[in-house]
Design an enzyme around this catalytic site. Structure first.
Site, PDB file in Angstrom:
ATOM      1  CB  CYS A 254       1.503  -7.853   0.303  1.00 35.06           C
ATOM      2  SG  CYS A 254       2.656  -8.854   1.264  1.00 35.06           S
ATOM      3  CD  GLU A 255      -4.766  -3.201  -0.529  1.00 37.31           C
ATOM      4  OE1 GLU A 255      -5.457  -2.252  -0.961  1.00 37.31           O
ATOM      5  OE2 GLU A 255      -5.054  -3.841   0.503  1.00 37.31           O
TER       6      GLU A 255
END
Length: 427
Positions: free
Chosen positions: A405-406
Site C-alpha cells: 500500500c505504501e
C-alpha cells in the site's frame, strides 16, 4: 451509550477450508507450491520482460542478475525460482504476494522494491496479455464475499476482528487506521491523525450542538474528537470487537454520554443528522452497493447539512478493468474490498443523490508516510505481536500488505481524498 445486538456468528463461506485465518495460523494451500508448468514458463518470460527496464536488481541463485537498477537500487533475491514462477503462473498477483509470505523471494527494502512495480502497474504486462489474463487466468471475487448485509459482517470480521491488541501495537495512540495529514515540517503521527480528523470534521461542518452520524466507528477516535467539540454522535460499526474497545476508549475520554455506539449496517441506519462523516469505509462497500451507500448519505443528511467523506481512490481506467479482480489484498487482507475512483464517486452522486463534491483535499503522500510509520512500528514490535499468537507467515503477510500500500501511494497509483459533500443547491 447503548449497543444493539448483532448476529452472534458471522456467516462462513461454504468452502471455508480455502479461507485464510491469520489469527489462527491457518493458511490453506500455502505450504505447497502449485504445479503449473506451462503457466510457470509464461510467467517467467513476462516477469523477466517486465523487470528489465525497472530501477531494481533481481538476483537469482547462482548470481544471474536482471533489472536496470544501479548499486544503490533495491534488491530482490529469488530464493526458490521454481516455486516462485509456479506461484506466479498459477496465481498472478496473488502468487506474487504469497511467494513473499513463504520466503520464495526476499528483499533489502520491501516498499522501495515494490514502488517501481506499482509505478508501472498499468504497463508491466502488455495490454493484450492483460486482457487475456483477466479472461482466463485471473481469479474473480467469490460470490460469498459480496457485500450483502451478512456478507459485509463476515468480511469485516475477517480483518477488523483479528485482534484489538494487534492494531494497538502498531497504530498511534489515537487508534486511527486511516491516512494522517502531516503539517509542514512535522513527522508526528499523532498530530497528523488529529489534524486529519479535524480536517474531515471541518468539511462536515461539525460544531457544538451538531448531531453527527459516523459510518464506520473504528476505535472511536473521530467520535471522541467530535464529542469534544460539543457534538452529539451516533456511530455505526459492524465489528463487535471494535465496538467493545471504542466504548472503553470513549468512556476513558469522558465523552461516553455524548456518543451512541450502534452495531448496525449503514443500510439499516435511521434518522436525520446535521452532519454525516465516513472515513475510509467506502472501500468496503463494493461496486454493486455504491448507489445504496451514497443514497443512504443523502437520505440521512438534513437539508443544509454536509457530509465529510474520506476515500482511498485509484485512477478511473484502472478501477474499471480491475474492479472484479480477486487480488492478494482481497484474499488475505480486505475481502470484498473495492477502491473507487473520484469519477466513480462523482457519477454515483449524480445518478443517485442530490449531493455534489463542494470541496476536496488530497492526502496521498501523507498516506505513504502514515503507512511507513505503521510498518516500521509493526516490525519493531514484532515480538509483542508474536506474543498475541501470530506466526511468521502473518509477519510477512502484514509487512507485505503495509509495504504494498505504501508503494502505491508513493508513486500516485493510489490516492486518498477528503471530500465535503453538499446538496448542490446549498453552495
Amino acid at each position: 451509550m447503548t449497543t444493539e445486538p448483532i448476529s452472534p456468528t458471522p456467516v462462513r463461506r461454504s468452502n471455508n477450508h480455502l479461507v485464510p485465518r491469520p489469527n489462527e495460523g491457518v493458511w490453506p494451500g500455502l505450504a505447497t507450491p502449485p504445479r503449473a508448468p506451462g503457466k510457470a514458463r509464461i510467467a517467467e518470460v513476462l516477469f523477466r520482460q517486465a523487470v528489465r527496464p525497472l530501477p531494481v536488481r533481481v538476483v537469482f541463485p547462482g548470481g544471474e542478475r536482471i533489472g536496470a537498477g544501479g548499486p544503490d537500487s533495491p534488491v530482490m533475491r529469488i530464493v526458490r525460482p521454481e516455486a516462485f514462477f509456479h506461484r506466479l503462473g498459477a496465481g498472478s498477483k496473488i502468487g506474487f504476494g504469497e511467494s513473499y509470505m513463504v520466503g520464495d523471494w526476499t528483499t533489502t527494502e520491501l516498499a522501495d522494491l515494490l514502488a517501481p512495480f506499482a509505478a508501472k502497474m498499468a504497463t508491466l504486462i502488455p495490454p493484450v496479455l492483460q486482457r487475456i489474463g483477466r479472461r482466463f487466468a485471473e481469479a474473480r471475487q467469490p460470490s460469498e464475499e459480496v457485500n450483502t448485509v451478512e456478507g459485509s459482517r463476515e468480511n469485516i470480521h475477517r480483518h477488523y476482528d483479528l485482534s484489538n491488541d494487534l492494531f494497538a501495537t502498531f497504530l498511534d495512540e489515537t487508534m486511527s487506521y486511516s491516512a494522517g495529514w502531516f503539517a509542514d515540517g512535522s513527522d508526528d503521527l499523532v498530530l497528523a491523525q488529529e489534524r486529519k480528523i479535524d480536517g474531515i470534521l471541518d468539511m462536515a461542518g461539525v460544531g457544538p450542538d451538531s448531531h453527527v452520524l459516523e459510518i464506520g466507528t473504528g476505535w472511536g477516535g473521530l467520535a471522541t474528537r467530535a464529542a469534544q467539540r460539543g457534538a452529539r454522535v451516533t456511530t455505526l460499526t459492524i465489528s463487535a470487537e471494535q465496538a467493545k474497545l471504542a466504548e472503553q476508549r470513549l468512556d476513558a475520554a469522558g465523552v461516553a454520554d455524548r456518543v451512541q455506539v450502534l452495531l448496525r449496517d449503514y443500510r439499516e441506519a435511521q434518522g436525520s443528522y446535521d452532519a454525516v462523516v465516513s472515513v475510509e469505509m467506502i472501500e468496503a462497500v463494493g461496486v454493486a452497493y455504491w448507489p445504496t451507500y451514497f443514497a443512504a448519505l443523502d437520505r440521512l443528511l438534513k437539508p443544509g447539512g454536509k457530509v465529510g467523506l474520506q476515500s482511498i481512490t485509484m485512477p478511473h481506467d484502472r478501477m474499471l478493468v480491475s474492479q472484479n479482480d480477486y487480488t492478494w489484498i482481497s484474499k488475505y487482507v480486505f475481502p470484498g474490498g473495492v477502491i473507487p475512483s473520484v469519477e466513480a464517486i462523482e457519477q454515483n452522486l449524480r445518478d443517485h443523490t442530490g449531493l455534489r463534491i463542494a470541496e476536496r483535499r488530497s492526502l496521498g503522500p501523507d498516506y505513504a508516510r502514515t503507512l511507513a510509520h505503521w510498518r516500521r512500528t509493526f516490525l519493531e514490535r514484532w515480538e509483542t505481536v508474536a506474543g498475541l499468537g501470530f506466526d511468521e507467515t502473518f509477519r510477512r503477510m502484514w509487512e507485505f500488505y503495509l509495504a504494498y500500500c505504501e508503494a502505491g501511494f508513493r508513486v500516485g497509483y493510489l490516492d486518498v481524498y477528503q471530500l465535503s459533500l453538499q446538496h448542490h443547491r446549498s453552495y
